[in-house]
Write a protein that holds these residues in place. Sequence first.
Motif, PDB file in Angstrom:
ATOM      1  N   SER A  36      46.830 -10.435  -2.650  1.00 15.48           N
ATOM      2  CA  SER A  36      46.567 -11.807  -3.068  1.00 15.48           C
ATOM      3  C   SER A  36      47.908 -12.494  -3.194  1.00 15.48           C
ATOM      4  CB  SER A  36      45.805 -11.846  -4.387  1.00 15.48           C
ATOM      5  OG  SER A  36      46.634 -11.507  -5.453  1.00 15.48           O
ATOM      6  N   GLY A  39      48.358 -16.916   0.669  1.00 17.00           N
ATOM      7  CA  GLY A  39      47.269 -17.093   1.635  1.00 17.00           C
ATOM      8  C   GLY A  39      45.938 -17.319   0.943  1.00 17.00           C
ATOM      9  N   ASP A  40      45.663 -16.553  -0.115  1.00 14.65           N
ATOM     10  CA  ASP A  40      44.422 -16.733  -0.870  1.00 14.65           C
ATOM     11  C   ASP A  40      44.416 -18.068  -1.607  1.00 14.65           C
ATOM     12  OD1 ASP A  40      43.439 -14.346   0.013  1.00 14.65           O
ATOM     13  OD2 ASP A  40      44.048 -13.230  -1.789  1.00 14.65           O
ATOM     14  N   GLU A  41      45.566 -18.421  -2.162  1.00 11.91           N
ATOM     15  CA  GLU A  41      45.657 -19.698  -2.867  1.00 11.91           C
ATOM     16  C   GLU A  41      45.494 -20.861  -1.911  1.00 11.91           C
ATOM     17  OE1 GLU A  41      49.231 -19.806  -5.133  1.00 11.91           O
ATOM     18  OE2 GLU A  41      48.707 -18.001  -6.261  1.00 11.91           O
ATOM     19  N   ALA A  42      46.061 -20.755  -0.725  1.00  8.16           N
ATOM     20  CA  ALA A  42      45.922 -21.818   0.269  1.00  8.16           C
ATOM     21  C   ALA A  42      44.472 -21.942   0.721  1.00  8.16           C
ATOM     22  CB  ALA A  42      46.827 -21.544   1.461  1.00  8.16           C
ATOM     23  N   ASP A  43      43.814 -20.789   0.895  1.00  6.65           N
ATOM     24  CA  ASP A  43      42.406 -20.807   1.284  1.00  6.65           C
ATOM     25  C   ASP A  43      41.557 -21.446   0.192  1.00  6.65           C
ATOM     26  OD1 ASP A  43      40.125 -20.181   2.868  1.00  6.65           O
ATOM     27  OD2 ASP A  43      39.762 -18.443   1.554  1.00  6.65           O
ATOM     28  N   LEU A  44      41.832 -21.107  -1.065  1.00  5.50           N
ATOM     29  CA  LEU A  44      41.098 -21.686  -2.174  1.00  5.50           C
ATOM     30  C   LEU A  44      41.341 -23.183  -2.276  1.00  5.50           C
ATOM     31  CD1 LEU A  44      39.303 -21.300  -4.648  1.00  5.50           C
ATOM     32  CD2 LEU A  44      41.360 -20.803  -5.970  1.00  5.50           C
ATOM     33  N   SER A  45      42.595 -23.593  -2.097  1.00 10.59           N
ATOM     34  CA  SER A  45      42.915 -25.017  -2.145  1.00 10.59           C
ATOM     35  C   SER A  45      42.204 -25.775  -1.029  1.00 10.59           C
ATOM     36  CB  SER A  45      44.424 -25.238  -2.032  1.00 10.59           C
ATOM     37  OG  SER A  45      45.074 -24.665  -3.139  1.00 10.59           O
ATOM     38  N   ALA A  46      42.155 -25.202   0.152  1.00 14.01           N
ATOM     39  CA  ALA A  46      41.473 -25.861   1.268  1.00 14.01           C
ATOM     40  C   ALA A  46      39.979 -25.969   0.995  1.00 14.01           C
ATOM     41  CB  ALA A  46      41.716 -25.082   2.559  1.00 14.01           C
ATOM     42  N   ARG A  47      39.387 -24.915   0.439  1.00 17.18           N
ATOM     43  CA  ARG A  47      37.957 -24.960   0.110  1.00 17.18           C
ATOM     44  C   ARG A  47      37.681 -25.997  -0.967  1.00 17.18           C
ATOM     45  NH1 ARG A  47      36.597 -19.033  -1.314  1.00 17.18           N
ATOM     46  NH2 ARG A  47      34.740 -20.032  -2.135  1.00 17.18           N
ATOM     47  N   ARG A  50      37.782 -29.446   0.645  1.00 11.96           N
ATOM     48  CA  ARG A  50      36.559 -29.709   1.411  1.00 11.96           C
ATOM     49  C   ARG A  50      35.392 -30.016   0.486  1.00 11.96           C
ATOM     50  NH1 ARG A  50      38.165 -25.101   4.663  1.00 11.96           N
ATOM     51  NH2 ARG A  50      36.655 -23.889   3.465  1.00 11.96           N
TER      52      ARG A  50
END
Length: 158
Positions: A36, A39-47, A50
Amino acid sequence: MVRPASGGSTFLHLTLRAGTIMGDPTGRNDEGGEGSGTGDEADLSARLRRLDTRLGDVRSRRDRDVRAGSRAASDMSGLGKALRFSAEFIAGVIAGAGVGWALDQVAGTSPWGMIVGLVLGFCAGMLNIMRAAGELNRKPRSGRSPGDGRGGPDDGAR
């Protein structure tokens, strides 16, 4: 894991790692320092972005629909109320006059039954108008329920 306790009975001891409770389905919970990161934080931020845009779209559509519905309802609501109130009043007066006229025909008290019937019909018509106005004022003006978080004196929020 089941272990016997000192009293001879067994207790069920479940060991949960913090990762499974906090939402890490892999159960890694940062063990080993990898897995973690940004990459996980960026994915969470993108979600989250959206989701925020989708919620904004839904809110704007809902507000637009509510404004359009209230505009259409307000165009004819005044006329509808006036017709209902007048019908309530006229029905009371006509019913009172009819009862008074019928009483005059049966009892032979020529003008007095009709006069008393008209007065009582007028009172009944006014009472019907007040009931109809109170009923219309009790209905909510939008699709929201009374306790939906807008705030008010009786919502319990202090």
